[in-house]
Design a protein around this motif. Structure first.
Motif, PDB file in Angstrom:
ATOM      1  N   LEU A   1       0.847  -1.189   0.000  1.00  0.00           N
ATOM      2  CA  LEU A   1       0.000   0.000   0.000  1.00  0.00           C
ATOM      3  C   LEU A   1       0.886   1.244   0.000  1.00  0.00           C
ATOM      4  CD1 LEU A   1      -3.018   0.891   0.280  1.00  0.00           C
ATOM      5  CD2 LEU A   1      -2.631   0.946   2.738  1.00  0.00           C
ATOM      6  N   TYR A   2       0.757   2.050  -1.045  1.00  0.00           N
ATOM      7  CA  TYR A   2       1.528   3.289  -1.142  1.00  0.00           C
ATOM      8  C   TYR A   2       0.730   4.447  -0.573  1.00  0.00           C
ATOM      9  CZ  TYR A   2       5.171   1.216  -3.945  1.00  0.00           C
ATOM     10  OH  TYR A   2       6.220   0.451  -4.370  1.00  0.00           O
ATOM     11  N   ILE A   3       1.296   5.140   0.390  1.00  0.00           N
ATOM     12  CA  ILE A   3       0.587   6.265   0.985  1.00  0.00           C
ATOM     13  C   ILE A   3       1.468   7.522   0.940  1.00  0.00           C
ATOM     14  CG2 ILE A   3      -0.476   7.170   3.095  1.00  0.00           C
ATOM     15  CD1 ILE A   3      -0.996   4.273   3.960  1.00  0.00           C
ATOM     16  N   HIS A   4       0.893   8.590   0.386  1.00  0.00           N
ATOM     17  CA  HIS A   4       1.548   9.893   0.453  1.00  0.00           C
ATOM     18  C   HIS A   4       0.732  10.758   1.386  1.00  0.00           C
ATOM     19  CE1 HIS A   4       4.291   9.979  -3.185  1.00  0.00           C
ATOM     20  NE2 HIS A   4       3.822   8.744  -3.115  1.00  0.00           N
ATOM     21  N   ALA A   5       1.351  11.341   2.376  1.00  0.00           N
ATOM     22  CA  ALA A   5       0.594  12.187   3.284  1.00  0.00           C
ATOM     23  C   ALA A   5       1.355  13.472   3.562  1.00  0.00           C
ATOM     24  CB  ALA A   5       0.311  11.453   4.591  1.00  0.00           C
ATOM     25  N   ALA A   6       0.608  14.543   3.765  1.00  0.00           N
ATOM     26  CA  ALA A   6       1.214  15.833   4.091  1.00  0.00           C
ATOM     27  C   ALA A   6       0.914  16.172   5.540  1.00  0.00           C
ATOM     28  CB  ALA A   6       0.659  16.918   3.181  1.00  0.00           C
ATOM     29  N   ILE A   7       1.955  16.580   6.243  1.00  0.00           N
ATOM     30  CA  ILE A   7       1.793  17.048   7.615  1.00  0.00           C
ATOM     31  C   ILE A   7       1.821  18.572   7.558  1.00  0.00           C
ATOM     32  CG2 ILE A   7       2.822  17.117   9.924  1.00  0.00           C
ATOM     33  CD1 ILE A   7       4.117  14.386   9.306  1.00  0.00           C
ATOM     34  N   TYR A   8       0.698  19.193   7.884  1.00  0.00           N
ATOM     35  CA  TYR A   8       0.639  20.661   7.852  1.00  0.00           C
ATOM     36  C   TYR A   8       0.931  21.220   9.225  1.00  0.00           C
ATOM     37  CZ  TYR A   8      -1.436  20.509   3.265  1.00  0.00           C
ATOM     38  OH  TYR A   8      -1.641  20.310   1.934  1.00  0.00           O
ATOM     39  N   THR A   9       1.694  22.294   9.237  1.00  0.00           N
ATOM     40  CA  THR A   9       1.938  22.982  10.480  1.00  0.00           C
ATOM     41  C   THR A   9       1.859  24.482  10.212  1.00  0.00           C
ATOM     42  OG1 THR A   9       3.401  23.154  12.363  1.00  0.00           O
ATOM     43  CG2 THR A   9       4.452  22.936  10.210  1.00  0.00           C
ATOM     44  N   GLU A  10       1.970  25.309  11.251  1.00  0.00           N
ATOM     45  CA  GLU A  10       1.663  26.724  11.048  1.00  0.00           C
ATOM     46  C   GLU A  10       2.872  27.619  10.786  1.00  0.00           C
ATOM     47  OE1 GLU A  10      -2.603  27.462  13.062  1.00  0.00           O
ATOM     48  OE2 GLU A  10      -0.930  27.641  14.440  1.00  0.00           O
ATOM     49  N   ARG A  11       4.060  27.134  11.183  1.00  0.00           N
ATOM     50  CA  ARG A  11       5.238  28.018  11.053  1.00  0.00           C
ATOM     51  C   ARG A  11       6.461  27.231  10.599  1.00  0.00           C
ATOM     52  NH1 ARG A  11       3.236  30.640  15.818  1.00  0.00           N
ATOM     53  NH2 ARG A  11       4.523  29.391  17.203  1.00  0.00           N
ATOM     54  N   ASP A  12       7.400  27.926  10.003  1.00  0.00           N
ATOM     55  CA  ASP A  12       8.643  27.292   9.558  1.00  0.00           C
ATOM     56  C   ASP A  12       9.391  26.661  10.724  1.00  0.00           C
ATOM     57  OD1 ASP A  12       8.530  27.709   6.809  1.00  0.00           O
ATOM     58  OD2 ASP A  12       9.188  29.791   7.034  1.00  0.00           O
ATOM     59  N   SER A  13       9.347  27.352  11.900  1.00  0.00           N
ATOM     60  CA  SER A  13      10.069  26.828  13.065  1.00  0.00           C
ATOM     61  C   SER A  13       9.451  25.484  13.505  1.00  0.00           C
ATOM     62  CB  SER A  13      10.008  27.825  14.217  1.00  0.00           C
ATOM     63  OG  SER A  13       8.667  28.121  14.543  1.00  0.00           O
TER      64      SER A  13
END
Ligand SMILES: Nc1nc2c(ncn2[C@@H]2O[C@H](COP(=O)(O)OP(=O)(O)OP(=O)(O)O)[C@@H](O)[C@H]2O)c(=O)[nH]1
Ligand SMILES: [Mg+2]
Length: 307
Positions: free
Chosen positions: A236-248
């Motif tokens: 199973l191939y999964i691509h996921a994005a982890i979103y966060t609010e700041r570069d730090s």
């Protein structure tokens, strides 16, 4: 009525699990269901959606509704979360109000008790005192019980340990007894209302929660962008994005030479493989979306919609 007809009658009901953040609501639901359908963490505000946990027992079906912890919101996401929890109380067969045995009754609990006073009359409301495995001095437990007893006419007070399972089966049986006649809302082998894609995203978020601290875990949302079974390789191939609010925050989640992100990936992959029963190839990206917790369209995009 023939005995055959009696036998086929089914009973069902929706049961709300509410309480302050971190008291063990999701842990309790998972124990009841017998599988991890909601993520848990030693941090407040882990659960962000309403999640059904389905328990089918003989001719009865309980649908537990795990909810976000009720707290004073600091952004729109928090407002959504509290709204979801409060709305869940509207049409349920019973309410489990969970509290933490190691904490005295505080303003947050009193706020919830005020909300409970508006629940439809005749709905049983149970006070469930969780984490009793952490209490050595039983006198402490009695003190907690007394402080709540005076605050609200609970149908019953049930001390439990959601981690150890103490008293949990007894509580399930109490709930089974109060279910009215009704249809099964889910096939008996289905355990939750959310699709696998949602659980996969949550498992990834859980690992970020476990591996980061302070504001970072709360700034994170996960979106599964692609999930595809390559039949020929049973992978199973999964691509996921982890979103966060700041570069730090992004830098913290990635870690030195990618060490944190690598760990997130490894731990999440193991859980996802267990869930899906196949090998998983997991690719993670960290992206920045400034102030997403206050941006309505982002919240909608991540699935925090009004129900
Ligand atoms: N010792 C002990 N720890 C528990 C028990 N139940 C839950 N916990 C722990 O308490 C922490 C919070 O559990 P959760 O189930 O995530 O709490 P929650 O109420 O769903 O929290 P939110 O989703 O943030 O509202 C986790 O670290 C659990 O392992 C218990 O009975 N005993
Ligand atoms: Mg939870």
């Amino acid at each position: 009525m023939t005995s055959q007809e009696t036998k086929q009658k089914t009973r069902s009901g929706f049961i709300a699990i509410v309480g302050r953040p971190n008291v063990g609501k999701s842990t309790l639901m998972n124990y009841m269901v017998g599988q991890k359908v909601a993520i848990t963490a030693d941090k407040p505000q882990t659960t962000r959606n309403r999640i059904h946990g389905v328990v089918t027992h003989e001719n009865s079906q309980i649908i537990f509704m795990d909810t976000p912890g009720i707290h004073k919101p600091k952004h729109r996401l928090g407002e959504h979360m509290v709204k979801i929890a409060v709305q869940t109380l509207r049409e349920v067969e019973a309410v489990l109000f969970l509290v933490d045995a190691t904490m005295p009754k505080g303003a947050g609990d009193e706020y919830i008790i005020e909300i409970l006073k508006d629940v439809k009359k005749d709905t049983p409301i149970y006070l469930v005192i969780n984490k009793i495995d952490l209490i050595e001095d039983k006198q402490k437990l009695l003190e907690i019980i007394t402080s709540y007893k005076d605050a609200f006419p609970f149908t019953e007070i049930i001390p439990i340990s959601a981690v150890k399972g103490d008293n949990v089966v007894r509580m399930r049986d109490l709930i089974l007894d109060l279910l009215p006649e009704g249809p099964f809302y889910y096939p008996p082998d289905q355990l939750t209302d959310h699709p696998e894609r949602f659980i996969v995203a949550e498992l990834i978020r859980e690992k970020v929660l476990h591996l980061t601290r302070e504001e970072v875990p709360h700034s994170v949302a996960v979106e599964v962008e692609q999930m595809q079974l390559k039949e020929d390789r049973n992978m199973l191939y999964i691509h996921a994005a982890i979103y966060t609010e700041r570069d730090s925050q992004k830098a913290i989640i990635i870690g030195k030479q990618g060490s944190v992100l690598k760990k997130v990936g490894q731990m999440a992959r193991l859980d996802i493989e267990k869930l899906m029963g196949s090998k998983v190839y997991l690719e993670l990206w960290v992206k920045v979306k400034a102030d997403w917790r206050n941006r309505e369209h982002m919240l909608r995009n991540f699935g925090f919609t009004e129900e």
